[in-house]
Scaffold this motif. Structure first.
Motif, short mmCIF file in Angstrom:
data_model
loop_
_atom_site.label_atom_id
_atom_site.label_comp_id
_atom_site.label_asym_id
_atom_site.label_seq_id
_atom_site.Cartn_x
_atom_site.Cartn_y
_atom_site.Cartn_z
N ASP A 128 0.78 -1.19 0.15
CA ASP A 128 -0.01 -0.06 -0.08
C ASP A 128 0.85 1.33 -0.09
OD1 ASP A 128 -2.72 1.17 0.67
OD2 ASP A 128 -1.53 2.09 2.07
N ALA A 129 0.46 2.01 -0.88
CA ALA A 129 1.42 3.38 -1.04
C ALA A 129 1.51 4.30 0.22
CB ALA A 129 1.08 4.32 -2.25
N ASP A 130 0.37 4.26 0.60
CA ASP A 130 0.42 5.43 1.68
C ASP A 130 1.08 4.93 3.27
OD1 ASP A 130 -0.70 7.60 3.36
OD2 ASP A 130 -1.87 6.10 4.54
N ALA A 131 0.80 3.45 3.41
CA ALA A 131 1.61 2.64 4.55
C ALA A 131 2.93 2.68 4.16
CB ALA A 131 0.86 1.20 4.45
N ALA A 133 4.94 4.69 2.46
CA ALA A 133 5.37 6.13 2.69
C ALA A 133 5.58 6.43 4.14
CB ALA A 133 4.82 7.22 1.79
N THR A 134 4.65 6.08 4.74
CA THR A 134 4.50 6.48 6.45
C THR A 134 5.54 5.71 7.13
OG1 THR A 134 2.07 6.84 6.38
CG2 THR A 134 3.38 6.45 8.30
N ARG A 205 7.99 9.62 -2.62
CA ARG A 205 7.09 10.97 -2.42
C ARG A 205 6.69 11.13 -4.01
NH1 ARG A 205 11.29 13.84 0.80
NH2 ARG A 205 10.63 13.78 3.03
N GLY A 208 3.55 9.20 -4.99
CA GLY A 208 2.22 9.47 -4.29
C GLY A 208 1.56 8.67 -3.50
N ARG A 209 0.77 8.62 -2.60
CA ARG A 209 0.24 8.07 -1.55
C ARG A 209 -1.24 7.32 -1.84
NH1 ARG A 209 1.89 8.71 3.88
NH2 ARG A 209 3.60 10.19 4.13
N ARG A 210 -1.38 7.28 -3.04
CA ARG A 210 -2.59 6.50 -3.63
C ARG A 210 -2.68 5.17 -4.07
NH1 ARG A 210 -6.88 11.28 -5.87
NH2 ARG A 210 -6.82 12.56 -4.05
N ASP A 212 -1.33 1.14 -4.97
CA ASP A 212 -0.30 0.40 -4.46
C ASP A 212 0.93 0.71 -5.14
OD1 ASP A 212 -1.82 -1.51 -2.82
OD2 ASP A 212 -2.44 -2.73 -4.16
N ASP A 334 2.24 7.95 15.87
CA ASP A 334 0.77 8.50 15.38
C ASP A 334 -0.19 8.18 16.65
OD1 ASP A 334 0.46 6.17 14.92
OD2 ASP A 334 0.00 6.33 12.47
#
Length: 375
Positions: A128-131, A133-134, A205, A208-210, A212, A334
């Motif tokens: 997952d892109a967001d996971a 990047a985080t 970066r 993106g974060r959307r 996979d 977080d």
């Protein structure tokens, strides 16, 4: 070569690819972006032997072709273009960009001298892109910044069927984050790769974060890891070596355990550190009475603050940390509360989240060395 393209799509493709360009290079063509127009799309590529980024966008291609243009100059042009359609063309040795009456002419670089970009490594799986990047941001703060010790400037990526692990260390701290991914059916091995942290952060970066991120692995062949998200493909060359193992460091048997509100502790560290001299520590005195007292400074220039906290396993534990390192660690969590496992002054301290639900505990851990000299 001639094509028409939406200004926003053009600027985004150029902005992604320019991330691969070196800040300075003795090889002029490496400061260029390769533009390739064909079959209804424009591909923009940046490459400096260590990293490659290729972004694509839809375009109306009148005449297909390829051109090498100074990358940062093209990015500056894209920033000031008016909104709407943009017409681009290669006229002899000049690349023209025109939109709504504004016209730019850019010199071109010798295409024959541009090196071949690496092929995409074969896919290993997706995350997952967001996971991703985080998780990367959580561990990269612990990577070193001294380029004379390249091993310690990296993030170590470990891929196995049961999960993905990211880790980084600069000798004084060690961050580890574990997350889920979806390996390809044929992926059965354990793969480890050490990647330059700052370049990896920047490239991720650009994805993106959307959706996979598709991971490509070929460390033994090309010596690169590939990351693909949306219409952007990147490749990053590996660093030599691997980080020291952390399992024994993270064994905190016999440690006292403190819990405190995470944002409140971070704000208190920022506040009291105002009076601290450069490289001076901030002291934290945890007590079983239900509080932690923060202190910083020397002589008449001092500051202190007390916060609610719990402590088990000892009556009191005094520790001191580099305030910048402690803040780096705290800001990667977080959850509302953070747990600190404390071995005492001058010894290890392990931080991890205390989620409200209790789920996910231990996915992200950050080890700090406390300062022996207490203020």
């Amino acid at each position: 070569m001639e094509f028409r393209i939406d200004r926003t799509a053009f600027a985004e493709a150029v902005g992604r690819a320019v991330r691969a360009l070196p800040a300075r290079t003795p090889v002029p063509v490496l400061g260029g972006l390769l533009l390739e127009a064909d079959a209804g799309r424009l591909a923009v590529t940046g490459f400096d032997f260590e990293a490659a980024v290729r972004g694509e966008a839809d375009a109306e291609v009148v005449a297909p072709g390829r051109v090498l243009v100074p990358g940062r100059r093209l990015q500056d042009v894209c920033r000031v273009l008016p909104e709407g359609p943009v017409s681009c063309a290669l006229e002899a040795s000049r690349f023209t960009v025109e939109a709504d009456g504004t016209r730019f002419g850019l010199s071109t670089l010798p295409l024959a001298e541009y090196p071949a970009t690496p092929a995409s490594p074969p896919p290993c799986g997706t995350v997952d892109a967001d996971a991703f990047a985080t998780a990367l941001a959580q561990v990269a703060v612990a990577a070193g910044r001294d380029d004379t010790l390249p091993l310690l400037t990296g993030v170590q990526l470990r891929l196995e069927a049961g999960g993905m692990t990211l880790a980084a260390s600069d000798r004084y701290r060690y961050a580890v984050r574990r997350l889920e991914w979806k390996p390809e059916a044929a992926f059965e091995d354990v793969l480890e790769a050490l990647l330059p942290a700052r370049r990896l952060l920047d490239l991720v970066r650009s994805l993106g974060r959307r959706g996979d991120v598709r991971i490509g692995c070929d460390p033994a062949g090309s010596g690169m890891i590939g990351l693909e998200g949306g219409r952007t493909r990147t490749a990053l060359r590996l660093l030599d070596g691997r980080l020291p193992t952390y399992k024994s460091l993270f064994d905190m048997a016999g440690a006292a355990v403190a819990e405190v509100e995470c944002e409140g502790l971070a704000e208190a560290v920022r506040r009291v550190a105002v009076v601290a001299e450069p490289n001076s520590p901030v002291r934290l005195d945890f007590s079983a009475g239900g509080s932690v007292r923060l202190r910083a400074g020397y002589g008449d220039d001092v500051a202190s603050q007390r916060l609610p906290a719990t402590l088990t396993g000892a009556e009191e534990v005094p520790v001191a940390f580099n305030p910048a390192y402690l803040l780096d660690a705290l800001t990667t969590f977080d959850s509302p509360r953070v747990r600190l496992e404390l071995m005492g002054a001058g010894q290890r301290a392990l931080l991890h989240a205390v989620p409200d639900s209790g789920a996910g505990a231990g996915a992200h851990r950050h080890l700090l060395m406390s300062v022996r000299q207490l203020v």
